[in-house]
Design a protein around this motif. Structure first.
Motif, PDB file in Angstrom:
ATOM      1  N   SER A  28      -1.436 -23.138  -1.644  1.00  0.00           N
ATOM      2  CA  SER A  28      -1.220 -22.488  -0.796  1.00  0.00           C
ATOM      3  C   SER A  28       0.180 -21.352  -0.767  1.00  0.00           C
ATOM      4  N   LEU A  29       0.172 -20.815  -2.293  1.00  0.00           N
ATOM      5  CA  LEU A  29       1.371 -20.155  -2.882  1.00  0.00           C
ATOM      6  C   LEU A  29       0.674 -18.721  -3.329  1.00  0.00           C
ATOM      7  N   PHE A  30      -0.430 -19.226  -3.392  1.00  0.00           N
ATOM      8  CA  PHE A  30      -1.402 -17.549  -3.608  1.00  0.00           C
ATOM      9  C   PHE A  30      -1.523 -16.559  -3.361  1.00  0.00           C
ATOM     10  N   THR A  31      -1.582 -15.810  -3.366  1.00  0.00           N
ATOM     11  CA  THR A  31      -2.113 -14.336  -2.621  1.00  0.00           C
ATOM     12  C   THR A  31      -3.831 -14.158  -2.187  1.00  0.00           C
ATOM     13  N   PRO A  32      -3.794 -13.234  -1.730  1.00  0.00           N
ATOM     14  CA  PRO A  32      -5.190 -12.971  -1.541  1.00  0.00           C
ATOM     15  C   PRO A  32      -5.704 -12.199  -2.695  1.00  0.00           C
ATOM     16  N   GLU A  33      -5.414 -11.981  -3.288  1.00  0.00           N
ATOM     17  CA  GLU A  33      -5.746 -11.443  -4.637  1.00  0.00           C
ATOM     18  C   GLU A  33      -5.801 -12.319  -5.316  1.00  0.00           C
ATOM     19  N   GLN A  34      -4.986 -13.095  -5.882  1.00  0.00           N
ATOM     20  CA  GLN A  34      -5.118 -14.179  -6.883  1.00  0.00           C
ATOM     21  C   GLN A  34      -6.224 -15.125  -5.940  1.00  0.00           C
ATOM     22  N   TRP A  55     -15.450 -20.498  -1.492  1.00  0.00           N
ATOM     23  CA  TRP A  55     -14.516 -19.531  -2.505  1.00  0.00           C
ATOM     24  C   TRP A  55     -15.366 -18.140  -2.354  1.00  0.00           C
ATOM     25  N   SER A  56     -16.570 -17.818  -2.071  1.00  0.00           N
ATOM     26  CA  SER A  56     -17.329 -17.336  -1.499  1.00  0.00           C
ATOM     27  C   SER A  56     -16.729 -15.807  -0.774  1.00  0.00           C
ATOM     28  N   LYS A  57     -15.744 -17.070   0.352  1.00  0.00           N
ATOM     29  CA  LYS A  57     -15.190 -15.996   1.335  1.00  0.00           C
ATOM     30  C   LYS A  57     -14.154 -15.014   0.746  1.00  0.00           C
ATOM     31  N   TYR A  58     -13.225 -16.318  -0.304  1.00  0.00           N
ATOM     32  CA  TYR A  58     -11.931 -15.320  -0.969  1.00  0.00           C
ATOM     33  C   TYR A  58     -12.364 -14.191  -1.643  1.00  0.00           C
ATOM     34  N   GLU A  59     -13.849 -14.357  -2.338  1.00  0.00           N
ATOM     35  CA  GLU A  59     -14.694 -12.026  -2.898  1.00  0.00           C
ATOM     36  C   GLU A  59     -14.102 -11.098  -1.421  1.00  0.00           C
ATOM     37  N   ARG A  60     -13.970 -11.466  -0.445  1.00  0.00           N
ATOM     38  CA  ARG A  60     -14.205 -10.284   0.093  1.00  0.00           C
ATOM     39  C   ARG A  60     -12.989 -10.265   0.239  1.00  0.00           C
ATOM     40  N   ILE A  61     -11.785 -11.038   0.263  1.00  0.00           N
ATOM     41  CA  ILE A  61     -10.522 -10.026   0.295  1.00  0.00           C
ATOM     42  C   ILE A  61     -10.245  -8.786   0.435  1.00  0.00           C
TER      43      ILE A  61
END
Length: 112
Positions: free
Chosen positions: A68-74, A106-112
């Motif tokens: 929950s503390l992770f940024t989109p980049e993280q 996890w793939s959904k976070y690659e596109r951030i």
């Protein structure tokens, strides 16, 4: 964090809270990648710590809390780590697990 601490405590990520996860996970991922294929890595625990546990509501909630503390980049860095593990042709990591986790979560976070 000294690398030998990670080497000796590869399962420590199981015991950290959200602050600890945000602090320690990047070091564990770097250590894992630097040592992949060598004698130092005796478990895929770093990879397994990224399991979102979709079949278990309580564990899934625990996962969400720990990230929950992770940024989109993280989160994107985590996604790329899992993706890399999924394509490890050397056979040193659990590619089936990594591919399933990348595809399903996890793939959904690659596109951030």
């Amino acid at each position: 964090m000294p690398w030998d601490h990670i080497s000796k405590c590869q399962s420590a990520l199981s015991y950290v809270d959200k602050v600890g996860m945000r602090f320690y996970l990047p070091a564990y991922m770097v250590w894992y990648l630097k040592n992949l294929g060598g004698d130092a890595v005796w478990t895929d625990h770093t990879l397994y710590s990224l399991d979102d546990h979709p079949q278990h509501a309580q564990l899934a909630e625990h996962h969400r809390e720990r990230f929950s503390l992770f940024t989109p980049e993280q989160l994107r860095a985590c996604a790329l780590f899992v993706k890399f593990c999924a394509t490890d042709e050397a056979g040193f990591t659990d590619t089936d697990f990594a591919q399933e986790k990348y595809d399903s979560y996890w793939s959904k976070y690659e596109r951030i």
